[in-house]
Motif scaffolding. Sequence first.
Motif, mmCIF file in Angstrom:
data_model
loop_
_atom_site.group_PDB
_atom_site.id
_atom_site.type_symbol
_atom_site.label_atom_id
_atom_site.label_comp_id
_atom_site.label_asym_id
_atom_site.label_seq_id
_atom_site.Cartn_x
_atom_site.Cartn_y
_atom_site.Cartn_z
ATOM 1 N N TYR A 174 0.873 -1.180 0.000
ATOM 2 C CA TYR A 174 0.000 0.000 0.000
ATOM 3 C C TYR A 174 0.913 1.234 0.000
ATOM 4 O O TYR A 174 1.372 1.680 1.040
ATOM 5 C CB TYR A 174 -0.942 -0.005 1.211
ATOM 6 C CG TYR A 174 -1.972 -1.105 1.146
ATOM 7 C CD1 TYR A 174 -3.264 -0.840 0.702
ATOM 8 C CD2 TYR A 174 -1.641 -2.416 1.486
ATOM 9 C CE1 TYR A 174 -4.205 -1.850 0.616
ATOM 10 C CE2 TYR A 174 -2.569 -3.440 1.393
ATOM 11 C CZ TYR A 174 -3.857 -3.150 0.955
ATOM 12 O OH TYR A 174 -4.786 -4.155 0.858
ATOM 13 N N THR B 258 -7.855 3.946 2.546
ATOM 14 C CA THR B 258 -6.644 3.142 2.496
ATOM 15 C C THR B 258 -5.539 3.853 3.259
ATOM 16 O O THR B 258 -5.565 5.077 3.386
ATOM 17 C CB THR B 258 -6.255 2.904 1.012
ATOM 18 O OG1 THR B 258 -5.170 2.007 0.944
ATOM 19 C CG2 THR B 258 -5.850 4.192 0.315
ATOM 20 N N ARG C 92 -3.205 -1.572 -5.597
ATOM 21 C CA ARG C 92 -3.734 -2.242 -4.418
ATOM 22 C C ARG C 92 -4.322 -1.223 -3.426
ATOM 23 O O ARG C 92 -5.419 -1.402 -2.895
ATOM 24 C CB ARG C 92 -2.622 -3.030 -3.726
ATOM 25 C CG ARG C 92 -3.067 -3.700 -2.439
ATOM 26 C CD ARG C 92 -1.977 -4.544 -1.860
ATOM 27 N NE ARG C 92 -1.666 -5.667 -2.734
ATOM 28 C CZ ARG C 92 -0.797 -6.632 -2.415
ATOM 29 N NH1 ARG C 92 -0.154 -6.592 -1.270
ATOM 30 N NH2 ARG C 92 -0.570 -7.610 -3.245
ATOM 31 N N ALA D 45 -8.440 -0.408 -2.586
ATOM 32 C CA ALA D 45 -8.893 -0.593 -1.199
ATOM 33 C C ALA D 45 -9.829 0.524 -0.746
ATOM 34 O O ALA D 45 -10.447 0.419 0.304
ATOM 35 C CB ALA D 45 -7.679 -0.676 -0.271
ATOM 36 N N GLN E 292 -16.905 -3.028 -1.081
ATOM 37 C CA GLN E 292 -16.705 -4.388 -1.540
ATOM 38 C C GLN E 292 -17.378 -4.600 -2.904
ATOM 39 O O GLN E 292 -18.525 -4.178 -3.099
ATOM 40 C CB GLN E 292 -17.322 -5.348 -0.529
ATOM 41 C CG GLN E 292 -16.810 -6.749 -0.677
ATOM 42 C CD GLN E 292 -16.723 -7.441 0.685
ATOM 43 O OE1 GLN E 292 -17.489 -7.122 1.591
ATOM 44 N NE2 GLN E 292 -15.801 -8.365 0.822
#
Length: 260
Positions: free
Chosen positions: A55, A89, A109, A113, A117
């Motif tokens: 991240y 994130t 990534r 985030a 979902q």
Amino acid sequence: MAFFFCFLFFFLSSFAAACDRCVHQTKAAYFSSSAPLSSGACGYGSLALSFNAGYLAAGVSSLYRDGVGCGACFQIRCKNETLCNGGGTKVILTDLNRNNQTDLVLSSRAFSAMAHQGMARDILKLGILDVEYKRIPCDYKKQKLSVRVEETSQRPHYLAIKLLYQGGQTDIVAVDVAQVGSSNWRYMSRKYGTVWDTSRVPMGALQFRLVVTGGFDGKWVWAPKVLPADWRPGMTYDSGIQITDIAQEGCSPCNDQHWS
Ligand SMILES: *[C@@H]1O[C@H](CO)[C@@H](O)[C@H](O)[C@H]1NC(C)=O
Ligand SMILES: *[C@@H]1O[C@H](CO)[C@@H](O)[C@H](O)[C@H]1NC(C)=O
């Protein structure tokens, strides 16, 4: 030096409320490959890819701050409630973003985030998002602040180091080195990013002291025994200490909400 800091603290404390969570509005994009996040402005190289589970973020020069911002941690969330979750994130700054379209460019990534979902693909498709972000403390659970001796170092003439795993929420603004047991401190210069060097290398095992600051407060942090006398280029040495302080910034109003 001392005069400079006194002036700085007075200056900063004179105009805004103390806050450890100033929130900034901007835009963020993402890199489809991780290579730009380790391209070198901070000096981490491919090591960056192992930080923070990937991240990562590159920041424009106002975040990179001539290298002072390298290793700082941020929480970033996008603002479209249909697509974006509330926690966003948490990233570590590992490079300079030279493209001025957005302040922040994240690893894919980290970017995904920020989505609810099942909506990662949708935000990746948009590519650029309105976001808000704040600096947060870096939390290295297992690692202590560490000193990596750069390959360009040559005992006993030249020492270049980079500082890894800087915890807390402060800036390292000065680094001094001395032989263990000596008070003959020599300053190191920031070469670029998080790399510091000196060609006046003390003999023997080495200790370091750092000035950490950011906002209203500054202090010395002392690592009494870091490099052994036979220190070697390419090796990383545990400093035995960690920084946990949280510096205050000036902003108003202060946002101390928990983002989740
Ligand atoms: C949020 O994103 C969706 C899907 O891209 C879009 O239809 C909607 O207009 C956006 N909402 C806002 C407030 O921008
Ligand atoms: C971005 O950088 C380019 C080249 O330096 C410059 O021409 C352009 O005006 C900049 N754009 C913004 C929004 O600052």
